[in-house]
Scaffold this motif. Structure first.
Motif, PDB file in Angstrom:
ATOM      1  N   VAL A  77     -23.288 -71.449  55.771  1.00 48.49           N
ATOM      2  CA  VAL A  77     -22.541 -72.691  55.603  1.00 48.49           C
ATOM      3  C   VAL A  77     -23.202 -73.853  56.350  1.00 48.49           C
ATOM      4  O   VAL A  77     -23.251 -74.971  55.825  1.00 48.49           O
ATOM      5  CB  VAL A  77     -21.074 -72.499  56.032  1.00 48.49           C
ATOM      6  CG1 VAL A  77     -20.332 -73.811  56.051  1.00 48.49           C
ATOM      7  CG2 VAL A  77     -20.381 -71.514  55.086  1.00 48.49           C
ATOM      8  N   VAL A  78     -23.709 -73.612  57.532  1.00 51.65           N
ATOM      9  CA  VAL A  78     -24.359 -74.696  58.278  1.00 51.65           C
ATOM     10  C   VAL A  78     -25.543 -75.257  57.484  1.00 51.65           C
ATOM     11  O   VAL A  78     -25.630 -76.480  57.271  1.00 51.65           O
ATOM     12  CB  VAL A  78     -24.757 -74.250  59.703  1.00 51.65           C
ATOM     13  CG1 VAL A  78     -25.610 -75.298  60.383  1.00 51.65           C
ATOM     14  CG2 VAL A  78     -23.507 -73.949  60.529  1.00 51.65           C
ATOM     15  N   PRO A  79     -26.459 -74.405  56.985  1.00 51.48           N
ATOM     16  CA  PRO A  79     -27.544 -74.967  56.158  1.00 51.48           C
ATOM     17  C   PRO A  79     -27.016 -75.672  54.899  1.00 51.48           C
ATOM     18  O   PRO A  79     -27.555 -76.701  54.498  1.00 51.48           O
ATOM     19  CB  PRO A  79     -28.392 -73.745  55.785  1.00 51.48           C
ATOM     20  CG  PRO A  79     -28.110 -72.757  56.852  1.00 51.48           C
ATOM     21  CD  PRO A  79     -26.668 -72.972  57.241  1.00 51.48           C
ATOM     22  N   TRP A  80     -25.951 -75.131  54.290  1.00 50.68           N
ATOM     23  CA  TRP A  80     -25.388 -75.758  53.100  1.00 50.68           C
ATOM     24  C   TRP A  80     -24.899 -77.173  53.395  1.00 50.68           C
ATOM     25  O   TRP A  80     -25.159 -78.090  52.614  1.00 50.68           O
ATOM     26  CB  TRP A  80     -24.251 -74.911  52.522  1.00 50.68           C
ATOM     27  CG  TRP A  80     -23.610 -75.552  51.336  1.00 50.68           C
ATOM     28  CD1 TRP A  80     -24.047 -75.515  50.042  1.00 50.68           C
ATOM     29  CD2 TRP A  80     -22.411 -76.339  51.328  1.00 50.68           C
ATOM     30  NE1 TRP A  80     -23.202 -76.238  49.239  1.00 50.68           N
ATOM     31  CE2 TRP A  80     -22.188 -76.756  49.997  1.00 50.68           C
ATOM     32  CE3 TRP A  80     -21.514 -76.733  52.318  1.00 50.68           C
ATOM     33  CZ2 TRP A  80     -21.095 -77.542  49.645  1.00 50.68           C
ATOM     34  CZ3 TRP A  80     -20.425 -77.511  51.951  1.00 50.68           C
ATOM     35  CH2 TRP A  80     -20.220 -77.914  50.635  1.00 50.68           C
ATOM     36  N   PHE A  81     -24.199 -77.349  54.516  1.00 47.67           N
ATOM     37  CA  PHE A  81     -23.732 -78.687  54.874  1.00 47.67           C
ATOM     38  C   PHE A  81     -24.911 -79.647  55.034  1.00 47.67           C
ATOM     39  O   PHE A  81     -24.876 -80.783  54.559  1.00 47.67           O
ATOM     40  CB  PHE A  81     -22.905 -78.666  56.167  1.00 47.67           C
ATOM     41  CG  PHE A  81     -21.431 -78.504  55.943  1.00 47.67           C
ATOM     42  CD1 PHE A  81     -20.684 -79.518  55.358  1.00 47.67           C
ATOM     43  CD2 PHE A  81     -20.784 -77.344  56.327  1.00 47.67           C
ATOM     44  CE1 PHE A  81     -19.314 -79.373  55.166  1.00 47.67           C
ATOM     45  CE2 PHE A  81     -19.430 -77.190  56.128  1.00 47.67           C
ATOM     46  CZ  PHE A  81     -18.687 -78.212  55.544  1.00 47.67           C
ATOM     47  N   GLY A 130     -25.223 -64.042  46.923  1.00 48.03           N
ATOM     48  CA  GLY A 130     -26.376 -64.484  46.150  1.00 48.03           C
ATOM     49  C   GLY A 130     -26.157 -65.794  45.415  1.00 48.03           C
ATOM     50  O   GLY A 130     -27.037 -66.669  45.410  1.00 48.03           O
ATOM     51  N   VAL A 131     -24.987 -65.954  44.805  1.00 48.71           N
ATOM     52  CA  VAL A 131     -24.710 -67.192  44.082  1.00 48.71           C
ATOM     53  C   VAL A 131     -24.699 -68.375  45.052  1.00 48.71           C
ATOM     54  O   VAL A 131     -25.283 -69.424  44.778  1.00 48.71           O
ATOM     55  CB  VAL A 131     -23.382 -67.091  43.297  1.00 48.71           C
ATOM     56  CG1 VAL A 131     -22.962 -68.445  42.737  1.00 48.71           C
ATOM     57  CG2 VAL A 131     -23.507 -66.071  42.168  1.00 48.71           C
ATOM     58  N   GLY A 132     -24.067 -68.210  46.197  1.00 47.63           N
ATOM     59  CA  GLY A 132     -24.055 -69.278  47.192  1.00 47.63           C
ATOM     60  C   GLY A 132     -25.441 -69.577  47.726  1.00 47.63           C
ATOM     61  O   GLY A 132     -25.835 -70.740  47.886  1.00 47.63           O
ATOM     62  N   PHE A 133     -26.210 -68.528  47.987  1.00 47.80           N
ATOM     63  CA  PHE A 133     -27.572 -68.679  48.498  1.00 47.80           C
ATOM     64  C   PHE A 133     -28.447 -69.428  47.497  1.00 47.80           C
ATOM     65  O   PHE A 133     -29.178 -70.359  47.854  1.00 47.80           O
ATOM     66  CB  PHE A 133     -28.159 -67.291  48.799  1.00 47.80           C
ATOM     67  CG  PHE A 133     -29.499 -67.316  49.451  1.00 47.80           C
ATOM     68  CD1 PHE A 133     -29.610 -67.470  50.818  1.00 47.80           C
ATOM     69  CD2 PHE A 133     -30.651 -67.174  48.695  1.00 47.80           C
ATOM     70  CE1 PHE A 133     -30.854 -67.487  51.431  1.00 47.80           C
ATOM     71  CE2 PHE A 133     -31.902 -67.187  49.294  1.00 47.80           C
ATOM     72  CZ  PHE A 133     -31.999 -67.347  50.669  1.00 47.80           C
ATOM     73  N   THR A 136     -27.537 -73.186  47.361  1.00 50.56           N
ATOM     74  CA  THR A 136     -28.152 -73.937  48.459  1.00 50.56           C
ATOM     75  C   THR A 136     -29.654 -74.073  48.239  1.00 50.56           C
ATOM     76  O   THR A 136     -30.228 -75.145  48.464  1.00 50.56           O
ATOM     77  CB  THR A 136     -27.868 -73.250  49.809  1.00 50.56           C
ATOM     78  OG1 THR A 136     -26.467 -73.101  49.957  1.00 50.56           O
ATOM     79  CG2 THR A 136     -28.423 -74.052  50.974  1.00 50.56           C
ATOM     80  N   GLY A 137     -30.288 -73.002  47.796  1.00 45.30           N
ATOM     81  CA  GLY A 137     -31.725 -73.039  47.529  1.00 45.30           C
ATOM     82  C   GLY A 137     -32.081 -74.056  46.468  1.00 45.30           C
ATOM     83  O   GLY A 137     -33.055 -74.816  46.615  1.00 45.30           O
ATOM     84  N   SER A 142     -34.546 -79.090  45.071  1.00 47.54           N
ATOM     85  CA  SER A 142     -34.340 -80.345  44.351  1.00 47.54           C
ATOM     86  C   SER A 142     -34.509 -81.554  45.275  1.00 47.54           C
ATOM     87  O   SER A 142     -35.125 -82.560  44.904  1.00 47.54           O
ATOM     88  CB  SER A 142     -32.935 -80.348  43.728  1.00 47.54           C
ATOM     89  OG  SER A 142     -32.677 -81.549  43.066  1.00 47.54           O
ATOM     90  N   THR A 143     -33.991 -81.435  46.490  1.00 41.94           N
ATOM     91  CA  THR A 143     -34.125 -82.520  47.469  1.00 41.94           C
ATOM     92  C   THR A 143     -35.586 -82.722  47.864  1.00 41.94           C
ATOM     93  O   THR A 143     -36.081 -83.859  47.891  1.00 41.94           O
ATOM     94  CB  THR A 143     -33.271 -82.218  48.728  1.00 41.94           C
ATOM     95  OG1 THR A 143     -31.914 -82.062  48.325  1.00 41.94           O
ATOM     96  CG2 THR A 143     -33.390 -83.319  49.756  1.00 41.94           C
ATOM     97  N   ILE A 144     -36.283 -81.643  48.129  1.00 42.60           N
ATOM     98  CA  ILE A 144     -37.700 -81.726  48.513  1.00 42.60           C
ATOM     99  C   ILE A 144     -38.515 -82.351  47.391  1.00 42.60           C
ATOM    100  O   ILE A 144     -39.339 -83.252  47.616  1.00 42.60           O
ATOM    101  CB  ILE A 144     -38.245 -80.330  48.889  1.00 42.60           C
ATOM    102  CG1 ILE A 144     -37.606 -79.850  50.193  1.00 42.60           C
ATOM    103  CG2 ILE A 144     -39.776 -80.355  48.992  1.00 42.60           C
ATOM    104  CD1 ILE A 144     -37.822 -78.373  50.476  1.00 42.60           C
TER     105      ILE A 144
END
Length: 149
Positions: A77-81, A130-133, A136-137, A142-144
């Motif tokens: 969750v921390v990386p997701w935020f 896996g779906v959550g991971f 986030t991935g 996409s951001t990069i």
């Protein structure tokens, strides 16, 4: 490169992020509930809160299951935020942002249910993780890609 943040996406992120923050806070209460139910605590001074049968135990399987689920939340969750905060600056479509944000939060709730509340056989936990991971991935890549051009 200009930063364009859609207020509707910020609202969606804020709402679902708030739900996720409450879910993580609830994990501490779930751990305490398991400790009181099993009468096992991590500190000697905590045993005075319960019956005389309570004891210091560091390896109760039920308590440790909840603690592992909580740790898994913190690891994901921390990386997701962080990633989502950056990703919403890439001006994604409202539809996609809403889908990915909701998907992540719902999969974390499912993960907690099938891991810590009503242990369910695999692949339920693995799929929800896996779906959550992957969500986030996707947002991180996409951001990069957005900011590297």
């Amino acid at each position: 490169m200009s930063l364009n943040v859609n207020p509707e996406i910020v609202s969606i992120f804020s709402f679902w992020g708030g739900i996720l923050a409450l879910k993580i806070l609830a994990m501490s209460l779930l751990t305490a509930r398991q400790r009181f139910r099993k009468q096992v605590f991590a500190n000697p001074e905590d045993t005075s809160l319960a019956s005389k049968k309570s004891k210091v135990v560091f390896d109760d399987p039920d308590v440790e299951r909840v603690r592992r689920a909580h740790l898994n939340d913190l690891e994901n969750v921390v990386p997701w935020f962080i990633v989502t905060s950056l990703w919403i600056g890439t001006d994604p479509s409202t539809w996609l942002a809403s889908l990915l944000i909701r998907t992540f939060v719902i999969t974390r709730i499912i993960h907690t249910i099938v891991y810590a509340i009503v242990p369910f056989p695999q692949p339920a936990r693995g799929l929800s993780f896996g779906v959550g991971f992957l969500t986030t991935g996707y947002m991180a890549v996409s951001t990069i890609m957005h900011y590297s051009s």
